[in-house]
Design an enzyme around this catalytic site. Structure first.
Site, PDB file in Angstrom:
ATOM      1  N   GLU A  34      -9.497 -47.672 -50.690  1.00 13.27           N
ATOM      2  CA  GLU A  34     -10.241 -46.848 -49.731  1.00 13.27           C
ATOM      3  C   GLU A  34     -11.350 -47.703 -49.127  1.00 13.27           C
ATOM      4  O   GLU A  34     -11.955 -48.527 -49.823  1.00 13.27           O
ATOM      5  CB  GLU A  34     -10.877 -45.662 -50.481  1.00 13.27           C
ATOM      6  CG  GLU A  34     -11.898 -44.862 -49.705  1.00 13.27           C
ATOM      7  CD  GLU A  34     -12.700 -43.908 -50.614  1.00 13.27           C
ATOM      8  OE1 GLU A  34     -12.946 -44.250 -51.786  1.00 13.27           O
ATOM      9  OE2 GLU A  34     -13.079 -42.827 -50.124  1.00 13.27           O
ATOM     10  N   LYS A  77      -9.339 -38.240 -44.893  1.00 17.81           N
ATOM     11  CA  LYS A  77      -9.718 -37.653 -46.188  1.00 17.81           C
ATOM     12  C   LYS A  77     -10.192 -36.212 -46.047  1.00 17.81           C
ATOM     13  O   LYS A  77     -11.060 -35.903 -45.219  1.00 17.81           O
ATOM     14  CB  LYS A  77     -10.836 -38.498 -46.811  1.00 17.81           C
ATOM     15  CG  LYS A  77     -11.232 -38.103 -48.233  1.00 17.81           C
ATOM     16  CD  LYS A  77     -12.213 -39.133 -48.767  1.00 17.81           C
ATOM     17  CE  LYS A  77     -12.629 -38.844 -50.193  1.00 17.81           C
ATOM     18  NZ  LYS A  77     -13.525 -39.949 -50.707  1.00 17.81           N
ATOM     19  N   CYS A 122      -9.043 -41.135 -52.632  1.00 18.52           N
ATOM     20  CA  CYS A 122     -10.062 -41.037 -53.656  1.00 18.52           C
ATOM     21  C   CYS A 122     -10.249 -39.652 -54.273  1.00 18.52           C
ATOM     22  O   CYS A 122      -9.445 -39.231 -55.081  1.00 18.52           O
ATOM     23  CB  CYS A 122     -11.389 -41.588 -53.130  1.00 18.52           C
ATOM     24  SG  CYS A 122     -12.490 -42.043 -54.466  1.00 18.52           S
TER      25      CYS A 122
HETATM   26  N1  ING Z   1     -15.541 -41.204 -55.134  1.00 17.95           N
HETATM   27  C1  ING Z   1     -15.515 -40.543 -56.368  1.00 17.95           C
HETATM   28  C2  ING Z   1     -14.137 -40.011 -56.763  1.00 17.95           C
HETATM   29  O1  ING Z   1     -13.792 -38.870 -56.518  1.00 17.95           O
HETATM   30  C3  ING Z   1     -16.554 -39.001 -57.901  1.00 17.95           C
HETATM   31  C4  ING Z   1     -16.554 -39.482 -56.471  1.00 17.95           C
HETATM   32  C5  ING Z   1     -16.804 -39.879 -58.948  1.00 17.95           C
HETATM   33  C6  ING Z   1     -16.248 -37.694 -58.172  1.00 17.95           C
HETATM   34  C7  ING Z   1     -16.788 -39.413 -60.280  1.00 17.95           C
HETATM   35  C8  ING Z   1     -16.231 -37.223 -59.492  1.00 17.95           C
HETATM   36  C9  ING Z   1     -16.497 -38.079 -60.548  1.00 17.95           C
HETATM   37  O2  ING Z   1     -13.438 -40.799 -57.393  1.00 17.95           O
HETATM   38  C10 ING Z   1     -14.959 -40.927 -53.940  1.00 17.95           C
HETATM   39  N2  ING Z   1     -15.134 -41.858 -52.965  1.00 17.95           N
HETATM   40  O3  ING Z   1     -14.335 -39.885 -53.719  1.00 17.95           O
END
Ligand code: ING
Length: 303
Positions: free
Chosen positions: A46, A126, A171
């Site tokens: 990403e 996204k 992601c």
């Molecule tokens: N980053 C993270 C993801 O969903 C996150 C945000 C991290 C959510 C840890 C929950 C726990 O992997 C992105 N860019 O979505």
């Protein structure tokens, strides 16, 4: 057997002042390795052209826009498209998209699928944006995706490509079962995704030790429950002070991890994905036509 040789091209940190051109040199090097190993397709993470700027508060609009691509391809990225055509290797690439649509400037967290001829097959924007819109000065880093990007407006398409049915997500989308199911209902056999996942989650520090577990849990579930291959590729390592997980991997329709990266830098691994392994799951245990009962699922699509 419909064998697809898929390369996962994990990236280590991209520094804030690393030019697009410098990053593209890294991407092309990984693609050349992949071609030497007989890959049909290379999957990059990403937002693979720049550092993950949603981790920072940016209040100057011109500075924010400097992190986005106004066209794709564009001169900085063209060498990657040229390499794809020269090496006959397709690729998935995540990037920040600046578009002018409906008479206004719009920003999306976007991914494209490019064929072996270097032509764009499809685009995904996204849909599940994590984080928040207002600055959290007390946090060690921000997640301002809800501020910098709009929710994607292209749905979850699945294309006929590389001899199968290929879809994309990005992601945080991978944490939501609906993302896989909407593509599963379209017959997806290979789902490609990139991620930037910090080890530390300021909102839930108690999950910090579970980052890698949750990463694979959600992708293994999505793969198995929809009888599809799932490919997840990280931008890993400590980037501008934010430590991000690696663990890029390829997961079979059985839910088994067949290939995984073991470093936190630029690393290529290759998986031989037989798309026909999807068939038995899609025609027996997860035969949607035979076993699904959508008349009881209404709550899922209610707001
Ligand atoms: N980053 C993270 C993801 O969903 C996150 C945000 C991290 C959510 C840890 C929950 C726990 O992997 C992105 N860019 O979505």
């Amino acid at each position: 057997a419909r064998i697809l040789n898929v390369g996962i091209a994990q990236l280590g940190p991209i520094s804030r002042n690393e030019s697009r051109q410098d990053v593209v040199v890294r991407l092309v090097a990984l693609m050349e390795d992949a071609a030497r190993m007989g890959c049909d397709l290379v999957v990059y993470p990403e937002a693979a052209l720049t550092a993950f700027f949603p981790h920072w508060w940016i209040d100057d609009e011109d500075e924010l826009d400097s992190w986005f691509e106004r066209a794709m391809p564009n001169p900085a990225v063209q060498p990657l498209f040229d390499a794809a055509r020269r090496l006959k290797v397709g690729f998935h690439l995540g990037y920040a998209e600046l578009a002018f649509e409906d008479g206004r400037k719009r920003r999306f967290n976007t991914a494209i699928l490019v064929g072996k001829d270097g032509e764009i097959i499809g685009k995904y924007r996204k849909i599940h944006l994590p984080g928040y819109t207002d600055r959290r000065p007390g946090d060690p880093f921000q997640n301002l995706e809800k501020r910098y990007f709009e929710v994607g407006n292209l749905g979850f398409p699945v294309w006929h490509a590389f001899g199968g049915r290929v879809g994309m997500m990005i992601c945080n989308d991978r944490r939501w079962p609906e993302s896989y199911r909407v593509m599963g209902l379209q017959g997806a056999e290979l789902i490609l995704l990139g991620y930037n996942t910090p080890v530390h989650n300021p909102a839930m520090p108690e999950t910090d030790d579970l980052g890698n577990f949750h990463n694979q849990l959600v992708m293994q579930s999505g793969a198995y429950q929809n009888g599809t291959w799932v490919v997840g590729v990280a931008r890993a390592g400590v980037e501008e002070g934010v430590d991000q997980i690696g663990q890029s991997c390829v997961i079979a329709p059985s839910g088994e991890v067949v290939v995984q990266c073991t470093t936190l830098g630029d690393e290529l691994q290759v998986a031989r994905c037989d798309l026909d392994l999807c068939n038995s799951y899609k025609t027996s245990i997860f035969n949607f036509a035979k076993h699904r009962r959508p008349e009881h699922y209404g709550l899922i699509v209610e707001r």
